[in-house]
Motif scaffolding. Structure first.
Motif, mmCIF file in Angstrom:
data_model
loop_
_atom_site.group_PDB
_atom_site.id
_atom_site.type_symbol
_atom_site.label_atom_id
_atom_site.label_comp_id
_atom_site.label_asym_id
_atom_site.label_seq_id
_atom_site.Cartn_x
_atom_site.Cartn_y
_atom_site.Cartn_z
ATOM 1 N N LEU A 259 3.478 -36.175 29.468
ATOM 2 C CA LEU A 259 3.980 -36.675 28.005
ATOM 3 C C LEU A 259 4.250 -38.107 28.251
ATOM 4 C CD1 LEU A 259 6.385 -33.795 27.631
ATOM 5 C CD2 LEU A 259 4.582 -33.991 26.338
ATOM 6 N N GLY A 260 3.836 -38.776 29.227
ATOM 7 C CA GLY A 260 4.093 -40.181 29.351
ATOM 8 C C GLY A 260 5.353 -40.537 29.487
ATOM 9 N N VAL A 261 6.372 -39.783 30.098
ATOM 10 C CA VAL A 261 7.824 -40.389 30.161
ATOM 11 C C VAL A 261 7.716 -40.856 31.474
ATOM 12 C CG1 VAL A 261 9.947 -39.494 30.869
ATOM 13 C CG2 VAL A 261 8.601 -38.215 29.128
ATOM 14 N N PRO A 262 8.449 -42.247 31.774
ATOM 15 C CA PRO A 262 8.430 -42.919 33.043
ATOM 16 C C PRO A 262 9.196 -42.257 33.957
ATOM 17 C CG PRO A 262 8.870 -44.286 31.173
ATOM 18 C CD PRO A 262 9.023 -42.917 30.702
ATOM 19 N N LEU A 263 8.708 -42.418 35.335
ATOM 20 C CA LEU A 263 9.249 -41.733 36.369
ATOM 21 C C LEU A 263 11.010 -41.984 36.491
ATOM 22 C CD1 LEU A 263 6.880 -41.692 39.585
ATOM 23 C CD2 LEU A 263 7.259 -39.884 38.024
ATOM 24 N N ASP A 264 11.290 -42.973 36.210
ATOM 25 C CA ASP A 264 12.727 -43.384 36.118
ATOM 26 C C ASP A 264 13.396 -42.933 35.121
ATOM 27 O OD1 ASP A 264 11.857 -44.855 34.320
ATOM 28 O OD2 ASP A 264 12.744 -46.829 34.929
ATOM 29 N N GLU A 265 12.927 -42.122 34.027
ATOM 30 C CA GLU A 265 13.689 -41.478 33.190
ATOM 31 C C GLU A 265 13.435 -39.729 33.267
ATOM 32 O OE1 GLU A 265 12.231 -42.443 29.131
ATOM 33 O OE2 GLU A 265 12.445 -44.523 29.439
ATOM 34 N N ILE A 266 12.360 -39.505 34.004
ATOM 35 C CA ILE A 266 12.327 -38.019 34.279
ATOM 36 C C ILE A 266 13.370 -37.505 34.949
ATOM 37 C CG2 ILE A 266 10.820 -36.328 35.663
ATOM 38 C CD1 ILE A 266 8.300 -38.033 34.907
ATOM 39 N N ALA B 142 19.589 -33.201 33.471
ATOM 40 C CA ALA B 142 20.376 -33.046 32.153
ATOM 41 C C ALA B 142 20.919 -31.855 31.843
ATOM 42 C CB ALA B 142 19.721 -33.769 31.001
ATOM 43 N N THR B 143 21.934 -31.845 30.901
ATOM 44 C CA THR B 143 22.409 -30.454 30.388
ATOM 45 C C THR B 143 21.263 -29.952 29.506
ATOM 46 O OG1 THR B 143 23.529 -31.460 28.465
ATOM 47 C CG2 THR B 143 25.123 -31.083 30.499
ATOM 48 N N ALA B 144 21.490 -28.553 28.930
ATOM 49 C CA ALA B 144 20.457 -27.899 28.388
ATOM 50 C C ALA B 144 20.294 -28.738 27.183
ATOM 51 C CB ALA B 144 20.776 -26.419 28.142
ATOM 52 N N ASP B 145 21.523 -28.985 26.332
ATOM 53 C CA ASP B 145 21.413 -29.616 25.235
ATOM 54 C C ASP B 145 20.835 -31.077 25.230
ATOM 55 O OD1 ASP B 145 22.520 -27.472 23.823
ATOM 56 O OD2 ASP B 145 24.756 -28.161 23.814
ATOM 57 N N ALA B 146 21.332 -31.869 26.260
ATOM 58 C CA ALA B 146 20.646 -33.128 26.369
ATOM 59 C C ALA B 146 19.151 -33.281 26.503
ATOM 60 C CB ALA B 146 21.228 -33.873 27.416
ATOM 61 N N GLY B 147 18.751 -32.158 27.443
ATOM 62 C CA GLY B 147 17.286 -31.702 27.759
ATOM 63 C C GLY B 147 16.597 -31.578 26.438
ATOM 64 N N LEU B 148 17.115 -30.667 25.840
ATOM 65 C CA LEU B 148 16.252 -30.185 24.627
ATOM 66 C C LEU B 148 16.190 -31.331 23.444
ATOM 67 C CD1 LEU B 148 15.283 -27.999 22.740
ATOM 68 C CD2 LEU B 148 17.680 -27.228 22.190
ATOM 69 N N ALA B 149 17.253 -32.359 23.389
ATOM 70 C CA ALA B 149 17.216 -33.361 22.487
ATOM 71 C C ALA B 149 16.151 -34.440 22.948
ATOM 72 C CB ALA B 149 18.646 -33.966 22.523
ATOM 73 N N ALA B 150 16.134 -34.531 24.235
ATOM 74 C CA ALA B 150 15.236 -35.545 24.806
ATOM 75 C C ALA B 150 13.698 -35.009 24.688
ATOM 76 C CB ALA B 150 15.251 -35.731 26.277
ATOM 77 N N LEU B 151 13.445 -33.551 24.655
ATOM 78 C CA LEU B 151 12.115 -33.148 24.606
ATOM 79 C C LEU B 151 11.894 -33.383 22.645
ATOM 80 C CD1 LEU B 151 12.103 -29.893 26.764
ATOM 81 C CD2 LEU B 151 10.665 -31.945 26.919
ATOM 82 N N ARG B 152 12.850 -33.051 22.030
ATOM 83 C CA ARG B 152 12.438 -33.300 20.543
ATOM 84 C C ARG B 152 12.090 -34.608 20.509
ATOM 85 N NH1 ARG B 152 17.289 -29.143 18.453
ATOM 86 N NH2 ARG B 152 16.200 -27.458 18.169
ATOM 87 N N ALA B 153 12.720 -35.762 21.017
ATOM 88 C CA ALA B 153 12.467 -36.921 20.939
ATOM 89 C C ALA B 153 10.920 -37.307 21.221
ATOM 90 C CB ALA B 153 13.474 -37.893 21.471
ATOM 91 N N GLN B 154 10.753 -36.765 22.405
ATOM 92 C CA GLN B 154 9.526 -36.900 23.057
ATOM 93 C C GLN B 154 8.342 -36.319 22.163
ATOM 94 O OE1 GLN B 154 9.414 -38.541 25.877
ATOM 95 N NE2 GLN B 154 7.169 -38.745 25.587
ATOM 96 N N ARG B 155 8.614 -35.276 21.639
ATOM 97 C CA ARG B 155 7.631 -34.570 20.774
ATOM 98 C C ARG B 155 7.571 -35.318 19.270
ATOM 99 N NH1 ARG B 155 4.224 -33.553 18.067
ATOM 100 N NH2 ARG B 155 3.379 -31.507 17.260
ATOM 101 N N ALA B 156 8.422 -36.112 19.044
ATOM 102 C CA ALA B 156 8.252 -36.872 17.712
ATOM 103 C C ALA B 156 7.524 -38.213 18.125
ATOM 104 C CB ALA B 156 9.637 -37.375 17.412
ATOM 105 N N GLN B 157 7.561 -38.603 19.444
ATOM 106 C CA GLN B 157 6.901 -39.922 19.858
ATOM 107 C C GLN B 157 5.395 -39.290 19.962
ATOM 108 O OE1 GLN B 157 8.341 -41.737 23.286
ATOM 109 N NE2 GLN B 157 10.539 -41.427 22.626
ATOM 110 N N LEU B 158 5.154 -38.169 20.448
ATOM 111 C CA LEU B 158 3.745 -37.522 20.514
ATOM 112 C C LEU B 158 3.081 -37.520 19.342
ATOM 113 C CD1 LEU B 158 4.214 -34.925 23.454
ATOM 114 C CD2 LEU B 158 2.887 -36.780 23.495
ATOM 115 N N GLY B 159 3.847 -37.186 18.384
ATOM 116 C CA GLY B 159 3.209 -37.015 16.766
ATOM 117 C C GLY B 159 2.771 -38.199 16.396
#
Length: 291
Positions: free
Chosen positions: A73-80, A86-103
């Motif tokens: 997905l292009g996430v830098p290693l230091d962020e992975i 992360a908690t489930a909620d934080a991880g989900l929010a991060a994935l949604r943000a990543q999906r928006a960037q992918l779009g």
């Protein structure tokens, strides 16, 4: 499941323990990659063998797979690492943000692909306008097939390469401006002919230079090449009919004006040649150029 050269995502055996080499082969990465992930605390083998070899458990391999996904997905290693822990909620929010960037990336890449398609079409056809747009811009006498005919005949020449390169990214508005400039030039040539302007005078030479410069948006036209084109004007019935329709005798007059201007610029009209290539002849004007 396979990544794009970043590792192979597979079904991890439930109870297997894997050495570094075996884990690397299963994941489709290098052992150096796993050593690096271990060094930075991203994916660390949980067990050791009896002789001290590091062993990856199924949980370790599952974590490594998630690293591969984030890396795809292009996430830098230091962020992975933060995402993995992360908690489930934080991880989900991060994935949604990543999906928006992918779009956003997909949209940008699609625009780039569309632009490349237009450039390919322009290089193949020599003009990035539809048939309808060509007729609207260049007038009812225009035949869109002229462009294809010119490409078939002169597609290997340096001038066609210049023409295709310069025409590829030209917008409809730019074509319209060039067409308007050409019409103005033709009107000024016709007026000069009717007024009896003599070839070789400063005013006539200025018109010749405007005519020669009108080729610049399409290909570089030297004074010698200009003379070669002028010869075509008086020998090709299509050119003669076109120019003389603007003003009686305009074709021969324009040829004389071009020759006189070339001579004033150190070119002998009698011996001028196109160079190492033949002139584009009657296709010069029929590729959207303003001859």
């Amino acid at each position: 499941m396979t990544g794009s050269g970043h590792g192979r995502l597979v079904d991890v055996p439930v109870s297997d323990h894997r050495t570094v080499g075996a884990a690397a082969g299963l994941l489709g990465v290098t052992t150096r990659t796993l050593h690096h992930w271990d060094a930075v605390g991203l994916v660390c083998p949980s067990d050791r063998s009896a002789v001290g070899y590091r062993l990856y458990t199924s949980a370790d391999l599952a974590r490594a797979q998630r690293v591969l996904i984030y890396r795809e997905l292009g996430v830098p290693l230091d962020e992975i690492a933060a995402l993995l822990d992360a908690t489930a909620d934080a991880g989900l929010a991060a994935l949604r943000a990543q999906r928006a960037q992918l779009g956003t990336r997909i949209d940008r890449l699609q625009r780039m692909a569309d632009a490349v398609d237009r450039m390919i079409e322009a290089r193949q056809s020599g003009i990035s306008l539809t048939d309808e747009e060509q007729l609207a811009l260049f007038g009812p006498h225009w035949q869109p097939t002229w462009v294809e005919q010119a490409r078939d005949r002169w597609g290997e020449t340096e001038q066609w390469a210049q023409y295709a390169e310069r025409a590829a990214g030209r917008t409809h508005a730019e074509w319209a401006r060039l067409t308007a400039d050409t019409e103005t030039l033709h009107a000024d040539l016709a007026t000069a002919r009717r007024s009896g302007l003599r070839p070789g005078t400063p005013a006539a030479n200025a018109l010749a230079e405007r005519h020669r410069a009108s080729f610049t948006p399409y290909f570089d036209c030297t004074h010698a090449m200009h003379v070669c084109l002028a010869r075509r004007f008086v020998t090709d019935p299509g050119y003669t009919e076109f120019y003389d329709s603007l003003a009686p005798g305009l074709t021969v007059w324009l040829s004389d004006v071009i020759a006189a201007n070339a001579q004033a610029n150190g070119v002998d009209p009698a011996t001028a040649t196109w160079g190492s290539r033949r002139p584009p002849g009657d296709d010069a004007e029929r590729t959207g150029s303003p001859a």
